[in-house]
Design a protein around this motif. Sequence first.
Motif, PDB file in Angstrom:
ATOM      1  N   ASP B 230      -2.803   1.937  -9.944  1.00 55.83           N
ATOM      2  CA  ASP B 230      -2.627   3.294 -10.452  1.00 55.83           C
ATOM      3  C   ASP B 230      -3.368   4.344  -9.640  1.00 55.83           C
ATOM      4  O   ASP B 230      -3.182   5.547  -9.863  1.00 55.83           O
ATOM      5  CB  ASP B 230      -3.107   3.385 -11.914  1.00 55.83           C
ATOM      6  N   GLU B 265     -10.290   6.490 -19.360  1.00 54.14           N
ATOM      7  CA  GLU B 265      -9.436   5.520 -20.071  1.00 54.14           C
ATOM      8  C   GLU B 265      -8.439   4.891 -19.111  1.00 54.14           C
ATOM      9  O   GLU B 265      -8.175   3.687 -19.161  1.00 54.14           O
ATOM     10  CB  GLU B 265      -8.673   6.193 -21.210  1.00 54.14           C
ATOM     11  N   GLY B 266      -7.896   5.726 -18.242  1.00 49.65           N
ATOM     12  CA  GLY B 266      -6.927   5.217 -17.271  1.00 49.65           C
ATOM     13  C   GLY B 266      -7.558   4.200 -16.346  1.00 49.65           C
ATOM     14  O   GLY B 266      -6.990   3.146 -16.049  1.00 49.65           O
ATOM     15  N   ASP B 269      -8.198   0.960 -18.255  1.00 51.36           N
ATOM     16  CA  ASP B 269      -6.963   0.166 -18.433  1.00 51.36           C
ATOM     17  C   ASP B 269      -6.564  -0.520 -17.141  1.00 51.36           C
ATOM     18  O   ASP B 269      -6.207  -1.699 -17.122  1.00 51.36           O
ATOM     19  CB  ASP B 269      -5.809   1.072 -18.889  1.00 51.36           C
ATOM     20  N   ALA B 270      -6.624   0.264 -16.051  1.00 52.07           N
ATOM     21  CA  ALA B 270      -6.220  -0.281 -14.756  1.00 52.07           C
ATOM     22  C   ALA B 270      -7.140  -1.435 -14.352  1.00 52.07           C
ATOM     23  O   ALA B 270      -6.685  -2.500 -13.905  1.00 52.07           O
ATOM     24  CB  ALA B 270      -6.237   0.819 -13.695  1.00 52.07           C
ATOM     25  N   GLN B 272      -8.966  -3.300 -16.323  1.00 53.67           N
ATOM     26  CA  GLN B 272      -8.791  -4.450 -17.206  1.00 53.67           C
ATOM     27  C   GLN B 272      -7.567  -5.268 -16.779  1.00 53.67           C
ATOM     28  O   GLN B 272      -7.602  -6.508 -16.735  1.00 53.67           O
ATOM     29  CB  GLN B 272      -8.618  -3.970 -18.651  1.00 53.67           C
ATOM     30  N   ARG B 273      -6.495  -4.545 -16.442  1.00 55.45           N
ATOM     31  CA  ARG B 273      -5.266  -5.241 -16.012  1.00 55.45           C
ATOM     32  C   ARG B 273      -5.513  -6.041 -14.749  1.00 55.45           C
ATOM     33  O   ARG B 273      -5.140  -7.208 -14.635  1.00 55.45           O
ATOM     34  CB  ARG B 273      -4.184  -4.186 -15.733  1.00 55.45           C
TER      35      ARG B 273
END
Lengths: 353, 332
Positions: B230, B265-266, B269-270, B272-273
């Motif tokens: 991302d 947050e972005g 999330d990135a 964690q993925r």
Amino acid sequence: MRTTVFTAQERRQRREAGDRLARMCQIRLISTVSMLTALFTRVIPLCGSAGWWMGAVCMLPGLATYGLLCAAIRSCGAKTLQEAVLKKCGRAGETLVRLLLGVLFLLEGAGSLTALVTAFTEGIGTEGTQFTMALLTLGAAVLCLHRDALARGIWLMRRGMLLAALVIAALLAGMLRPDGLHPVLGPGGSALQAAWKAGCTLAWPLILLLTAEPAKGGRLRAATVPVFFSLGTGAALCLIYPCEMLIRETGLAGTLLLPARHLPAAAATAAHCLGMLGAFLSIASCLQLGAQQLEMRRRLNWLPFALAGLLALLQLIPARRLWLALTGIMQYAPVLLSVWALILVIRRKKCAE
Amino acid sequence: MRRVIIILLCCLLAGGCSALPAEERSFAVALGLSVREGVWEAAARIPSYQQSGGYLTLQARGGSLEEAMAGLDASAPMRMHYGQLRLLIFSGELARSGSFVSAVEAVADRAETRLQAQLCVTEDPMKGVMDALEPQTGARLSKSLDVMLETRREMGVIPDASLSGILRMGQRQDPVLIRISLEDEKTLRLTGGEMISGAAGAQGSLSAEEMQLLSLMQGKVRRTMITLEDGTVTIHDAGCRLSLDGNRACVRLKVRCSGSSLTAEGAADALQREVRGVIGRLAEAGCDALGLGRFAIRHFRDAAAWRELDWRHVYPALEWEILVDVQTAAQA
């Protein structure tokens, strides 16, 4: 600046106190080198990650004997073990104990010499043979056999050696892993029994502390440094290397060099030098103190050199066979000292004033 | 007394040392091992010891590793010594074979081997890789390699794959080795990692970005710049805690970063993925690079009970909980 002027008697007392300190330091070095060698070569290769607590267990018989002998010496108002035996068992008993102590010092010196020579010839790799390395070591050792200077030299170097050990410990700190203490029982039941059998006389060298007059701080303080240093080093070894690696090393050279094997080159060299210095001073001290015991209160200036020659001749025996024989004898010989301890404690003969 | 101490120190320093001078040894800076159809090949990169400087590659073959190493010793202009070894390179074929572990142990068992040497894997011809090893900075290849390896480790794109570290992992952790490849005839690329799964050997590779995430999880790197799917994230500080509770493993990654295109947050999330992706790759390869075996072994009383568990089969089936806490520079 205030200058203190001492009388002749005070100067003599201060010198004697200093000599007692130096002698204690010398015997503590012998004890530390002996206990570390036994821990690295007999206990830890058998029990692996259990070595950190097995070492403490193996020390219990030696510590108990040390305690019994301290109590016996105090009970009859003697200053050393030889004096206590003389008071309780007479001249014959004292002669036997001196003979035993002399032989034990020599065996200890022979063990340290074999370990040092093997570490160099088989481990680090040098151009010399076992015998020539022994001659070199003993040749340097006899140069140091000055009656008072050897002990004083060790006392002077104690802080330097301790500082070097702390620096090496700091370098090893980054390699410590808490899971190295697991599994707690190491390889398991039969290995622990074998380690106990091989190491149950681990702390016997502490008894050598009783052959000299106690220094400031008493006998308990004298024993703490060898005990805690040895146990601390054993625990550090278990924290750095996993159990499967500790039990893989079985040869004498491999087990002695393992602690420093994975250090960067400069630090490894410093560790080898420190080990070499400690072993060398221990050998020289064993020669000196062994000769003092075997002299039987006479002055035999040739005796230390003769004993050095005897140790050199022993190195003609192949190292592996010699090491097995020495460790076999050292496993059982200190039992005799324990028997003396019991005799001294039990015997109710009134001590002569 | 002073004389005694001085004589003592002189004897200790001057006696018992090896007399062979440095210029009578061939110090190998890199050692390459490969095996093809039962034929072992050993290659070493040594200084040429000519006035003009430079390095040369020695090669030898044999029916076994010992034979190949002996052939190398015989073909060297002087006595070979591995005390300055910086790279220990294995061919991909050897790394995937059952002989990999014994080859590593055989090299480590040589008394003079420098245990700080880094283990690498290459799919390119060993001769080409060896010939491409030339000093990029300074005059000595060893110094050049030290600087290159240190720089890449700080970025997190290669693992710390020292021989000493790998040996001390025992059966509790699996190593990730450095991937080395030829960009062209003269340029080498050290980036990414090769996952090793115990005796099974190499089981797949990690890209540079995956290697960076693994380095963050291992705690080897705290500051780096990672390119995620991302966007790019610049990490200023990172900490990771691992735990194991029965069959459930937990990774808590705490990161302080700044990223031009991602919110906190972005980024979380990135990350964690991507972290889940890396952990999935490791589990699939059976490579316990995070060292969860070190947590598992604490529950066993002796080595026999630990072996009975067969951690190699338990590890890939673990359930993972990944918690990522991202703090941006503005929030800080």
